[in-house]
Design a protein around this motif. Structure first.
Motif, PDB file in Angstrom:
ATOM      1  N   ARG A  31       3.440  -6.960  -0.865  1.00  0.00           N
ATOM      2  CA  ARG A  31       3.327  -7.412   0.522  1.00  0.00           C
ATOM      3  C   ARG A  31       4.606  -8.125   0.971  1.00  0.00           C
ATOM      4  NH1 ARG A  31      -2.012  -8.762   2.959  1.00  0.00           N
ATOM      5  NH2 ARG A  31      -3.643  -7.628   1.858  1.00  0.00           N
ATOM      6  N   GLU A  35       7.169  -6.887   3.908  1.00  0.00           N
ATOM      7  CA  GLU A  35       7.420  -7.782   5.039  1.00  0.00           C
ATOM      8  C   GLU A  35       8.913  -8.067   5.187  1.00  0.00           C
ATOM      9  OE1 GLU A  35       3.268 -10.395   5.220  1.00  0.00           O
ATOM     10  OE2 GLU A  35       4.920 -11.043   3.916  1.00  0.00           O
ATOM     11  N   SER A  41       4.849  -8.925   9.548  1.00  0.00           N
ATOM     12  CA  SER A  41       3.958  -9.898   8.928  1.00  0.00           C
ATOM     13  C   SER A  41       2.580  -9.255   8.778  1.00  0.00           C
ATOM     14  CB  SER A  41       3.861 -11.168   9.782  1.00  0.00           C
ATOM     15  OG  SER A  41       2.973 -12.097   9.194  1.00  0.00           O
ATOM     16  N   ILE A  42       2.096  -9.211   7.561  1.00  0.00           N
ATOM     17  CA  ILE A  42       0.780  -8.615   7.304  1.00  0.00           C
ATOM     18  C   ILE A  42      -0.276  -9.703   7.425  1.00  0.00           C
ATOM     19  CG2 ILE A  42      -0.614  -7.309   5.648  1.00  0.00           C
ATOM     20  CD1 ILE A  42       1.992  -6.364   4.348  1.00  0.00           C
ATOM     21  N   ASP A  43      -1.141  -9.579   8.368  1.00  0.00           N
ATOM     22  CA  ASP A  43      -2.182 -10.568   8.641  1.00  0.00           C
ATOM     23  C   ASP A  43      -3.173 -10.592   7.479  1.00  0.00           C
ATOM     24  OD1 ASP A  43      -4.241 -12.156   9.569  1.00  0.00           O
ATOM     25  OD2 ASP A  43      -4.197 -11.329  11.605  1.00  0.00           O
ATOM     26  N   ARG A  44      -3.189 -11.686   6.750  1.00  0.00           N
ATOM     27  CA  ARG A  44      -4.088 -11.788   5.594  1.00  0.00           C
ATOM     28  C   ARG A  44      -5.527 -12.037   6.014  1.00  0.00           C
ATOM     29  NH1 ARG A  44      -1.348 -13.217   0.333  1.00  0.00           N
ATOM     30  NH2 ARG A  44       0.838 -12.673   0.677  1.00  0.00           N
ATOM     31  N   GLY A  45      -5.744 -12.387   7.254  1.00  0.00           N
ATOM     32  CA  GLY A  45      -7.116 -12.519   7.742  1.00  0.00           C
ATOM     33  C   GLY A  45      -7.717 -11.153   8.023  1.00  0.00           C
ATOM     34  N   GLU A  46      -6.919 -10.294   8.663  1.00  0.00           N
ATOM     35  CA  GLU A  46      -7.391  -8.939   8.969  1.00  0.00           C
ATOM     36  C   GLU A  46      -7.304  -8.030   7.746  1.00  0.00           C
ATOM     37  OE1 GLU A  46      -6.479  -5.296  12.150  1.00  0.00           O
ATOM     38  OE2 GLU A  46      -5.255  -7.126  12.138  1.00  0.00           O
ATOM     39  N   PHE A  57      -4.587  -1.327   5.454  1.00  0.00           N
ATOM     40  CA  PHE A  57      -3.288  -1.501   6.098  1.00  0.00           C
ATOM     41  C   PHE A  57      -2.391  -0.275   5.906  1.00  0.00           C
ATOM     42  CE2 PHE A  57       1.116  -3.248   6.033  1.00  0.00           C
ATOM     43  CZ  PHE A  57       1.171  -3.694   7.342  1.00  0.00           C
TER      44      PHE A  57
END
Length: 218
Positions: A31, A35, A41-46, A57
């Motif tokens: 990740r 990035e 930025s990889i949304d860790r919530g989604e 993803f």
């Protein structure tokens, strides 16, 4: 790599073994590398860490396409429009196949490739991670490479270059050794003319010679 279609009948035990090999540490490294290279930025919530989030993803192949084109611009054209339904699934799989084809051209070995359904159906995300790590190592050899690194850089092949004179000398030396030489031949230590005991070899008893007759017997 060709699309093999869905794999039916995978047991829960096999799935558990594959999932047990999954490394969250490797996923985090992957990740961070994506990035840093793509400026995203990889949304860790989604897309939470743990395999399934990363699978969603990457599933449509678009991020992998961008990653490939970051190192080989124009290698895979961007989709002209967004597809939906069953046609979209076909296009996603085709995109993933193109990604792996170009990755092979960049130096990723066959054993590090993954089957389309390993990603698309989340069959083996461990293999997907291995592919990305291998890609990260392969691109480090590109002359224009820059930015964060991922995975070990493949070692350069150690090729030796010989002059025509060196090759000719080695060939002549080999021919001379094959032909043989008698310059160092010696018979030292060799016993010549050893008697052959034929009777001993055949097992027959040697005939005994009768003593010569004396004058008295005559």
């Amino acid at each position: 790599m060709a699309y093999k279609g869905p794999s039916y009948g995978m047991s829960a035990e096999v799935k558990a073994k594959i999932h047990g090999k999954y490394s969250v540490d490797t996923e985090n490294a992957v990740r961070e590398w994506m990035e840093g290279q793509l400026g995203i930025s990889i949304d860790r919530g989604e897309f939470p860490v743990g395999g399934e989030g990363l699978q969603r993803f990457l599933k449509d192949g678009e991020i992998l396409r961008q990653l490939i084109c970051h190192f080989k611009p124009g290698a895979i054209p961007a989709p002209k429009k967004k597809h939906v339904g069953e046609f979209a699934k076909t296009k996603h799989r085709e995109m993933i196949e193109m990604v792996m084809r170009v990755a092979g051209e960049l130096g990723v070995k066959n054993q590090s490739m993954f089957d389309v359904n390993d990603l698309y159906e989340s069959r083996n995300m461990t293999q997907v991670l291995e592919f990305i790590v291998s890609l990260g190592g392969a691109v480090q050899k590109l002359p224009n490479f820059s930015g964060p690194t991922l995975g070990p850089k493949p070692s350069d092949e150690n090729r030796r270059h010989f002059t025509d004179e060196e090759i000719k000398a080695a060939r002549n030396s080999q021919i001379s050794m094959q032909a043989g030489t008698n310059k160092c031949a010696s018979m030292a230590g060799t016993r010549v003319g050893m008697p052959r005991h034929i009777a001993d070899l055949t097992g027959e008893e040697k005939p005994k010679h009768a003593p010569a007759a004396s004058d008295d017997a005559q």
